[in-house]
Design a protein around this motif. Structure first.
Motif, PDB file in Angstrom:
ATOM      1  N   THR A  95     -49.603  22.110  29.498  1.00  0.00           N
ATOM      2  CA  THR A  95     -48.524  22.837  30.177  1.00  0.00           C
ATOM      3  C   THR A  95     -48.710  24.332  29.888  1.00  0.00           C
ATOM      4  N   PRO A  96     -48.115  25.206  30.698  1.00  0.00           N
ATOM      5  CA  PRO A  96     -48.321  26.642  30.455  1.00  0.00           C
ATOM      6  C   PRO A  96     -47.912  27.054  29.038  1.00  0.00           C
ATOM      7  N   GLU A  97     -46.746  26.584  28.604  1.00  0.00           N
ATOM      8  CA  GLU A  97     -46.271  26.918  27.252  1.00  0.00           C
ATOM      9  C   GLU A  97     -46.400  25.681  26.361  1.00  0.00           C
ATOM     10  N   PRO A  98     -46.639  25.903  25.046  1.00  0.00           N
ATOM     11  CA  PRO A  98     -46.680  24.741  24.140  1.00  0.00           C
ATOM     12  C   PRO A  98     -45.356  23.993  24.168  1.00  0.00           C
ATOM     13  N   GLN A  99     -45.388  22.691  23.918  1.00  0.00           N
ATOM     14  CA  GLN A  99     -44.116  21.954  23.806  1.00  0.00           C
ATOM     15  C   GLN A  99     -44.294  20.778  22.848  1.00  0.00           C
TER      16      GLN A  99
END
Ligand SMILES: Cc1cc2nc3c(=O)[nH]c(=O)nc-3n(C[C@H](O)[C@H](O)[C@H](O)COP(=O)(O)O)c2cc1C
Length: 351
Positions: A95-99
């Motif tokens: 995903t674009p940002e870590p999660q």
């Protein structure tokens, strides 16, 4: 004797799913750091035969057996994994940002049925981490990146922006991109199965692709739970728009095919089921896609492939390439070599 099944698997299965995953990855890193271990592993798993090679989406695959998304989530082990003889490795989903994904426990093995239920929720360190990894350790194999939206994205515009960001950041660093629209563990993902919204996302990505010098294949990964009409709408769109192929399938919400006590199933709770019980559903879907598209849309067959015979059957059903995940966990790395040997034998027998 399969050393993995006799020694390592019983040991790993004493741990919870997340811990077993981390231990396996650490063991692979340790094994890989022993002098000469990697060339030996590569040698042992190498099965050479021109009949195994495949030209699909303009790429030359050394063999049709890939690793499915989810094992190398953070794009950290692709070179070590490719030593086991895979023809390609799918990293992510990214995903674009870590999660962080869902709370643990979130992986449940069901050994009696050779199955796994997971509700990881696309935990990953984000695309920038993946790119840094690729830059520091250039891949020695074909890499497909699976991309997904961040779970916190709620509006349609945010979802489109997520896919666009992941796609454009990764494009130059991988060989192909798979758009994951089918994770059963992320709320709202199913809205992407409506072709009206899906086409907005994919149109955006396909237009972006025109901005790059190099053409890279873009695939869509579908759920085995999708309604037949929705699937056909997606296939129509894929054929018209220039999508290069379909990965069929992701995990299923269904619990059909499990023989364990219903109480155990309900104790596990939500999540996507993979492994042996998924096979009939995934191969039926591959057959349908092949028939519906008249073979015009290459298919990556995935879901419940646990034996060399099933791998061959999946290819016969219309898949150009196949992927394994749960089979790799239950049967061990030898599964890849066994599949390749079986395919080579079949092709020699035919000629
Ligand atoms: C623990 C686990 C995590 C997974 N994570 C992802 C993921 O991040 N993205 C994705 O597209 N598929 C993911 N999958 C689905 C697999 O890629 C594959 O489609 C599915 O497991 C069916 O194949 P199999 O029966 O060979 O495992 C995951 C599967 C498992 C078991």
């Amino acid at each position: 004797m399969n050393l993995y099944k006799v020694f390592l698997r019983p040991l790993l299965f004493r741990f919870g799913g997340d811990a077993a995953h981390n231990i396996t990855m650490a063991l692979m890193r340790i094994a890989g750091s022993i002098p000469l271990a990697r060339p030996l592993i590569r040698f042992w798993n190498k099965v050479n035969a021109p009949s195994l090679q495949r030209e699909v989406f303009g790429l030359s695959f050394p063999n049709p057996v890939g690793l499915a998304a989810g094992l190398d989530k953070n794009c950290e082990q692709y070179n070590l994994l490719s030593d086991y003889g895979f023809g390609f490795i799918e990293v992510g989903s990214l995903t674009p940002e870590p999660q962080p994904g869902n709370p643990k426990p979130r992986i449940f093995r069901i050994p009696k049925d050779k199955a796994i239920v997971n509700r990881m929720g696309i935990n990953n360190k984000g695309v920038r981490h993946a790119i840094a990894r690729i830059q520091s350790d250039p891949p020695s194999c074909i890499i497909s990146a699976s991309i997904a939206r961040n779970t916190k994205s709620t509006s349609d515009q945010e979802v489109i922006r997520d896919y666009r960001t992941a796609f454009s950041l990764l494009y130059d660093f991988v060989d192909m991109i798979t758009v994951n629209i089918s994770c059963p563990n992320v709320e709202g993902m199913s809205s992407l199965e409506e072709v009206s919204f899906l086409s907005e996302v994919l149109d955006e990505l396909l237009s972006l692709r025109l901005c790059y010098d190099k053409y890279k294949p873009v695939l869509v990964k579908v759920s085995p739970d999708i309604e037949p009409e929705q699937l056909d709408n997606i296939l129509d769109y894929c054929m018209m728009s220039g999508i290069d192929g379909v990965v069929a399938t992701n995990t299923t919400r269904s619990r059909a095919g499990l023989s364990v006590h219903p109480q155990k199933i309900s104790d596990i709770g939500n999540g996507g089921l993979s492994g042996a019980p998924l096979y009939n559903k995934s191969i039926q879907m591959v057959r349908h896609i092949k028939e519906y598209t008249g073979g015009r849309l290459p298919i990556v067959g995935c879901g419940g492939i646990m034996t060399p015979e099933q791998a061959a059957e999946m290819l016969d059903a219309g898949a150009s390439l196949i992927q394994v995940y749960t089979g790799f966990i239950y049967e061990g790395p030898a599964l890849v070599r066994k599949i390749k040997r079986h395919l080579r034998k079949l092709s020699t027998a035919k000629s």
